[in-house]
Design a protein around this motif. Structure first.
Motif, PDB file in Angstrom:
ATOM      1  N   GLY A 170      24.017 -37.661 -58.241  1.00 46.70           N
ATOM      2  CA  GLY A 170      23.771 -38.273 -59.735  1.00 46.70           C
ATOM      3  C   GLY A 170      23.438 -36.988 -60.912  1.00 46.70           C
ATOM      4  N   ILE A 171      24.058 -36.042 -60.618  1.00 48.26           N
ATOM      5  CA  ILE A 171      23.625 -34.782 -62.336  1.00 48.26           C
ATOM      6  C   ILE A 171      24.190 -35.282 -63.431  1.00 48.26           C
ATOM      7  CG2 ILE A 171      23.730 -33.299 -62.319  1.00 48.26           C
ATOM      8  CD1 ILE A 171      23.303 -31.827 -58.922  1.00 48.26           C
ATOM      9  N   PRO A 172      23.695 -35.486 -64.583  1.00 48.53           N
ATOM     10  CA  PRO A 172      24.971 -35.735 -65.444  1.00 48.53           C
ATOM     11  C   PRO A 172      25.981 -34.760 -65.543  1.00 48.53           C
ATOM     12  CG  PRO A 172      22.008 -36.020 -65.987  1.00 48.53           C
ATOM     13  CD  PRO A 172      22.201 -35.310 -64.990  1.00 48.53           C
ATOM     14  N   TYR A 173      26.564 -34.705 -66.647  1.00 49.97           N
ATOM     15  CA  TYR A 173      27.299 -33.494 -67.021  1.00 49.97           C
ATOM     16  C   TYR A 173      28.473 -33.710 -67.889  1.00 49.97           C
ATOM     17  CZ  TYR A 173      30.857 -36.368 -64.162  1.00 49.97           C
ATOM     18  OH  TYR A 173      31.636 -37.447 -63.644  1.00 49.97           O
ATOM     19  N   THR A 174      28.684 -32.838 -68.564  1.00 49.85           N
ATOM     20  CA  THR A 174      29.691 -32.940 -69.926  1.00 49.85           C
ATOM     21  C   THR A 174      30.582 -33.362 -69.549  1.00 49.85           C
ATOM     22  OG1 THR A 174      29.853 -30.541 -70.009  1.00 49.85           O
ATOM     23  CG2 THR A 174      28.248 -30.762 -71.409  1.00 49.85           C
ATOM     24  N   GLY A 175      31.974 -34.008 -70.372  1.00 53.89           N
ATOM     25  CA  GLY A 175      33.281 -34.068 -70.516  1.00 53.89           C
ATOM     26  C   GLY A 175      33.363 -35.303 -69.320  1.00 53.89           C
ATOM     27  N   SER A 176      34.420 -35.880 -69.290  1.00 46.70           N
ATOM     28  CA  SER A 176      35.097 -36.488 -68.573  1.00 46.70           C
ATOM     29  C   SER A 176      34.844 -36.868 -67.172  1.00 46.70           C
ATOM     30  CB  SER A 176      36.698 -37.162 -68.471  1.00 46.70           C
ATOM     31  OG  SER A 176      36.820 -37.120 -69.587  1.00 46.70           O
ATOM     32  N   HIS A 180      39.728 -38.101 -65.816  1.00 46.13           N
ATOM     33  CA  HIS A 180      40.435 -36.427 -65.079  1.00 46.13           C
ATOM     34  C   HIS A 180      41.417 -37.287 -64.452  1.00 46.13           C
ATOM     35  CE1 HIS A 180      38.127 -33.311 -66.931  1.00 46.13           C
ATOM     36  NE2 HIS A 180      36.272 -34.052 -66.762  1.00 46.13           N
ATOM     37  N   THR A 181      41.070 -37.602 -63.378  1.00 45.03           N
ATOM     38  CA  THR A 181      42.381 -38.659 -63.011  1.00 45.03           C
ATOM     39  C   THR A 181      43.802 -38.647 -63.551  1.00 45.03           C
ATOM     40  OG1 THR A 181      40.873 -39.227 -60.500  1.00 45.03           O
ATOM     41  CG2 THR A 181      43.329 -40.013 -61.067  1.00 45.03           C
ATOM     42  N   LEU A 182      43.361 -39.740 -65.018  1.00 39.48           N
ATOM     43  CA  LEU A 182      44.287 -40.388 -65.487  1.00 39.48           C
ATOM     44  C   LEU A 182      45.077 -39.735 -66.149  1.00 39.48           C
ATOM     45  CD1 LEU A 182      42.396 -43.983 -65.979  1.00 39.48           C
ATOM     46  CD2 LEU A 182      44.364 -43.278 -64.136  1.00 39.48           C
ATOM     47  N   ALA A 183      44.780 -38.612 -66.683  1.00 39.16           N
ATOM     48  CA  ALA A 183      45.251 -37.636 -68.022  1.00 39.16           C
ATOM     49  C   ALA A 183      45.375 -36.359 -66.851  1.00 39.16           C
ATOM     50  CB  ALA A 183      43.645 -36.826 -68.508  1.00 39.16           C
ATOM     51  N   LEU A 209      38.120 -41.584 -71.133  1.00 41.57           N
ATOM     52  CA  LEU A 209      37.967 -40.279 -71.747  1.00 41.57           C
ATOM     53  C   LEU A 209      36.434 -39.935 -71.945  1.00 41.57           C
ATOM     54  CD1 LEU A 209      41.249 -38.747 -72.522  1.00 41.57           C
ATOM     55  CD2 LEU A 209      40.107 -39.207 -70.149  1.00 41.57           C
ATOM     56  N   LYS A 210      35.442 -39.425 -71.394  1.00 43.27           N
ATOM     57  CA  LYS A 210      33.956 -39.166 -71.947  1.00 43.27           C
ATOM     58  C   LYS A 210      34.446 -37.187 -73.045  1.00 43.27           C
ATOM     59  CE  LYS A 210      32.010 -42.319 -70.024  1.00 43.27           C
ATOM     60  NZ  LYS A 210      32.995 -41.929 -68.624  1.00 43.27           N
ATOM     61  N   SER A 214      41.534 -34.009 -71.149  1.00 44.56           N
ATOM     62  CA  SER A 214      40.858 -33.949 -70.614  1.00 44.56           C
ATOM     63  C   SER A 214      39.360 -33.130 -70.680  1.00 44.56           C
ATOM     64  CB  SER A 214      40.579 -35.181 -69.264  1.00 44.56           C
ATOM     65  OG  SER A 214      41.556 -34.350 -68.558  1.00 44.56           O
ATOM     66  N   GLN A 215      40.216 -31.581 -70.105  1.00 39.79           N
ATOM     67  CA  GLN A 215      39.695 -30.732 -70.032  1.00 39.79           C
ATOM     68  C   GLN A 215      39.899 -29.469 -70.670  1.00 39.79           C
ATOM     69  OE1 GLN A 215      37.031 -29.492 -68.514  1.00 39.79           O
ATOM     70  NE2 GLN A 215      37.217 -29.233 -67.282  1.00 39.79           N
ATOM     71  N   ALA A 216      40.253 -30.232 -72.122  1.00 39.53           N
ATOM     72  CA  ALA A 216      40.752 -28.918 -73.335  1.00 39.53           C
ATOM     73  C   ALA A 216      40.072 -28.064 -73.698  1.00 39.53           C
ATOM     74  CB  ALA A 216      40.931 -30.139 -74.637  1.00 39.53           C
ATOM     75  N   SER A 217      40.481 -26.387 -73.346  1.00 38.31           N
ATOM     76  CA  SER A 217      40.267 -25.326 -73.404  1.00 38.31           C
ATOM     77  C   SER A 217      39.135 -25.114 -74.731  1.00 38.31           C
ATOM     78  CB  SER A 217      40.972 -24.311 -72.936  1.00 38.31           C
ATOM     79  OG  SER A 217      40.552 -23.112 -73.613  1.00 38.31           O
ATOM     80  N   LEU A 218      37.568 -24.493 -74.182  1.00 36.61           N
ATOM     81  CA  LEU A 218      37.148 -23.817 -75.515  1.00 36.61           C
ATOM     82  C   LEU A 218      37.344 -22.459 -75.313  1.00 36.61           C
ATOM     83  CD1 LEU A 218      33.426 -26.159 -74.210  1.00 36.61           C
ATOM     84  CD2 LEU A 218      35.590 -27.372 -75.939  1.00 36.61           C
TER      85      LEU A 218
END
Ligand SMILES: Nc1ncnc2c1ncn2[C@@H]1O[C@H](COP(=O)(O)OP(=O)(O)O)[C@@H](O)[C@H]1O
Ligand SMILES: [Mg+2]
Length: 325
Positions: free
Chosen positions: A93-99, A104-107, A260-261, A283-287
């Motif tokens: 139940g912890i909030p997080y950034t990204g998908s 992620h599974t689909l992408a 995606l998120k 879905s985990q585009a490099s920053l």
């Protein structure tokens, strides 16, 4: 806000090591830069390693008040590497950034992504999937490109010109990557990427970025180029407004249909008839600062710091539990 950055550092802190080890990793420099950007906006930031010790670390960090995870974890190993940390966070139940695990599974799975794209009428190169070099390959149209089904960084990617060559490449990819091989028709032409940031109606697209292959329609992005000699980027790309809009709309549609998120990036090839073919969605585009995503983000006029904090802000908005603070 309390922010825990989760990345991967020590890959041996698992119970067993699987043959499929993750090759993507954030540099310490990028992680530090992201942490500094968040701190400059007044957030309290700690950095954690996403391995066997992560649940204890999460318990410790979040027991002292609400906060959010800034997820920079590509995972340690296995078929579903991007999914592991988001799954643990969702369960706790912890909030997080990204998908989410679903996005992620689909992408991450290039085959499933393409089946979904075809269902929604989004053009993607014709493809075939092989799990053995002995399967019938007579339908494949050459030249073709073979890649690991859940690949990244162009690892294992190979251009093939006939069935004999393809069989050898399929065997090699299976041996090295322990996953199916996706074979696609090779799209001659130019290559672009589109960065996306936000959610729902507030999803924005960055200006379209072109990888400058100097007019070589057969060029492609190899691992060597990505790692050591990044191809020159042109952003905004020199294409008509109409073509740019088509690419941006196509990218937005994909972001929404895969669920995606917060942020992502699409890779697109444009053939000689100006038809666009969506290659994949990251879905985990490099920053990372040298990456195409940050390059395009900066063209919008925002600094790295502003952009990192924008990712955090759009993620926070998705969690009503964080607004109560
Ligand atoms: N069907 C294709 N036609 C032409 N080039 C391709 C095709 N598929 C991949 N490539 C080239 O290989 C690179 C990596 O492929 P991609 O599908 O994006 O996988 P990765 O996850 O490794 O980035 C692309 O950026 C592009 O240059
Ligand atoms: Mg790619």
């Amino acid at each position: 806000m309390k922010v825990l950055i989760i990345c991967n550092r020590n890959f041996s802190k698992v119970i067993y090591r699987l043959p499929q080890q993750t090759k993507e990793i954030y540099s310490s420099k990028t992680i530090e830069k992201i942490a500094n950007s968040l701190e400059k906006r007044g957030h309290y930031v700690e950095i954690a390693d996403g391995n066997i010790e992560i649940i204890d670390r999460l318990k410790d960090f979040f027991s002292k008040g609400k906060g959010i995870v800034f997820n920079l974890s590509y995972g340690i190993q296995g078929d579903s590497r991007y999914v592991h940390i988001p799954s643990i966070l969702e369960m706790l139940g912890i909030p997080y950034t990204g998908s989410s695990p679903e996005g992620h599974t689909l992408a991450l799975d290039k085959v499933i992504t393409k089946i979904i794209l075809e269902h929604y009428g989004i053009q993607t190169p014709e493809f075939w999937v092989f799990s053995s070099p002995d399967e019938d390959m007579s339908n494949v149209k050459f030249p073709a490109i073979a890649k690991p089904r859940m690949g990244a960084l162009s690892l294992g990617i190979q251009l093939v010109n006939d069935t004999c060559e393809l069989k050898k490449v399929v065997e090699k990819i299976l041996e090295e990557f322990h996953q199916d091989v996706i074979v696609e028709e090779f799209i001659k032409g130019r290559e672009f990427s589109v960065g996306l940031l936000g959610n729902g109606n507030d999803l924005e697209t960055f200006p379209v970025l072109e990888f400058d292959f100097g007019g070589d329609i057969n060029a492609m992005q190899s691992t060597y180029l990505k790692k050591y000699k990044p191809v020159k980027k042109i952003c905004p790309a020199s294409i008509s407004e109409e073509v740019a809009i088509r690419m941006r709309e196509m990218s937005k549609k994909v972001f929404h249909i895969l669920g995606l998120k917060d942020y992502a990036r699409t890779d697109i090839r444009m053939d000689l008839g100006e038809n666009m073919h969506l290659l994949e969605v990251n879905s985990q585009a490099s920053l990372g600062e040298t990456g195409s995503f940050i390059h395009a983000a900066k063209v919008t006029g925002r600094s790295f710091e502003e952009f990192i904090n924008r990712i955090l802000d759009v993620a926070i908005k998705r969690y009503p539990m964080l607004k109560e603070n």
